[in-house]
Design an enzyme around this catalytic site. Sequence first.
Site, short mmCIF file in Angstrom:
data_model
loop_
_atom_site.label_atom_id
_atom_site.label_comp_id
_atom_site.label_asym_id
_atom_site.label_seq_id
_atom_site.Cartn_x
_atom_site.Cartn_y
_atom_site.Cartn_z
N GLU A 133 -8.69 -11.57 59.97
CA GLU A 133 -8.20 -10.85 59.02
C GLU A 133 -8.98 -10.94 57.60
OE1 GLU A 133 -4.03 -12.18 59.05
OE2 GLU A 133 -4.59 -12.78 56.85
N CYS A 144 -13.00 -9.77 24.08
CA CYS A 144 -12.84 -10.71 23.07
C CYS A 144 -12.55 -12.11 23.39
CB CYS A 144 -11.80 -10.34 21.97
SG CYS A 144 -12.37 -8.65 21.32
N1 LLP Z 1 -5.71 -13.31 54.80
C1 LLP Z 1 -4.63 -13.66 53.79
C2 LLP Z 1 -3.39 -14.10 54.28
C3 LLP Z 1 -5.32 -14.03 52.54
O1 LLP Z 1 -4.46 -14.55 51.73
C4 LLP Z 1 -6.58 -13.61 52.48
C5 LLP Z 1 -7.23 -13.61 50.91
C6 LLP Z 1 -7.60 -12.94 53.54
C7 LLP Z 1 -6.71 -12.76 54.90
C8 LLP Z 1 -8.66 -12.40 53.21
O2 LLP Z 1 -9.59 -13.60 52.81
P1 LLP Z 1 -11.15 -13.18 52.81
O3 LLP Z 1 -11.81 -12.80 53.99
O4 LLP Z 1 -11.45 -12.18 51.71
O5 LLP Z 1 -11.82 -14.44 52.39
N2 LLP Z 1 -9.92 -13.55 44.67
C9 LLP Z 1 -10.58 -14.66 45.38
C10 LLP Z 1 -10.49 -14.62 46.95
C11 LLP Z 1 -8.75 -14.77 47.20
C12 LLP Z 1 -8.53 -14.62 48.52
C13 LLP Z 1 -7.16 -14.36 48.69
N3 LLP Z 1 -6.47 -14.29 49.97
C14 LLP Z 1 -12.18 -14.24 45.06
O6 LLP Z 1 -12.30 -13.39 44.43
O7 LLP Z 1 -13.06 -14.98 45.63
#
Ligand code: LLP
Length: 422
Positions: free
Chosen positions: A274, A346
């Site tokens: 995922e 700001c």
């Molecule tokens: N599956 C679930 C249940 C998740 O909560 C997430 C990410 C993913 C898959 C995908 O994860 P990835 O492959 O993108 O690492 N805003 C943060 C990252 C938050 C991730 C939240 N969940 C950032 O900008 O680093």
Amino acid sequence: MNKIYTKVTDQMNFWEGQDPVALAEKYGTPLYVTNERILRQRCRDLKNLVTYPNFVVDYSAKANCGLAFLQVVRSEGLEVDAMSPGEIYIEKKAGFGADQIFYICNNVSAEEMEYAVKEGVVISVDSLSQLEQFGQIAPGHEVAVRFNPGVGAGHHEKVVTAGKKTKFGIEPKYIPQVKELLEKYDLKLIGINQHIGSLFMTGEAFVASIAALFEIAKQFKGLRFVDMGGGFGIPYKKEFDEAPLDLKELGQTIDKALYKFAEEYGEQITLRIEPGRYISAESNVILSTVHSVKHNHEKKFVGCDCGFNVLQRPIMYDSYHGVEVYRGTEEPSEQTETVTIVGNICESGDILAKDRDLPEIKKGDVLGILDAGAYGFTMASNYNNRLRPAEIMIRENGQVVLTREREVLEDLMRHVIPLEEV
Ligand code: LLP
């Protein structure tokens, strides 16, 4: 255009012969730019991660859920996950069928669950109370359950989503209670899932977590899938030649684990991942215009129009994004200097890039903020009543298309109801 500092985009051929200064002029800034070829390549990298035949890549749309973006992901044969009714909605608009959407919810209302059931998508719940709620809403239905395998990983404590310090998933010790609820509401458990956190650059934690997840899976009969989650990292410090995740090595290790588990489980089981960031991050650069350059107590500040309303990651997680410099006409200076690049919000924390050594930057220069395709636009806001930016895509055929219009002031009045009397 004078290429002042463009090492990373040159290496990736990100601009495909387009001139970022001309794009900034034509579409305005701040501007999110997607490179379709890079996006497609990242989808293919992960589709080919393993040889195990029943392997599905669910793109995690929270990282980037632009409609055009999702259309490309879909055309590469990926499926998607969703975190909210809004993501389910936009995914359907992008052409995904209900059977290609996996709703992984967390602490949601009965209404939200009902929406997902009505839309026909499979839901994963991640607490006993949410499982009970689902049972009350949809007795006899198919359901998935998210477990916490006890192993977490991530680039910042805020994005570690398994292990001892997180709200996510059900601890394996509650498996008997899960089974009781499944029976009580005649629910059919068709899958289990996990997500240990976001951004790992080596595979140890992920591999350990899938071993733990497979042990959990063995305690349930008749599963159709096991979803191992995302978290695959990308190198944000490319200008210093940071190595990418070794997908080949990780893929081989995972592949062995998948075959072994499938054999032990004894049924044709689909194994899913995922990923959000890996698919989306590198396919986007933000273009931003420099509107001021100044000294404040020995420090040189470059002020641009990419505030944390446009890219929230640096203020939220102290995240690093590479910065490039493009200029229209004048010759670049050979000298580099240390500057801090800030936005137009700001708050003192509105720092995009701290103490960077870059060629001299002048008012009017265009900056490229690299690797902005994951958690960039999706986390953008209207803070300070600023308008969310436009998005364009450089298509594989070299054409540039607008995929999202820049907001206009009138958008700020949408849903706003003035008082009749004051
Ligand atoms: N599956 C679930 C249940 C998740 O909560 C997430 C990410 C993913 C898959 C995908 O994860 P990835 O492959 O993108 O690492 N805003 C943060 C990252 C938050 C991730 C939240 N969940 C950032 O900008 O680093």
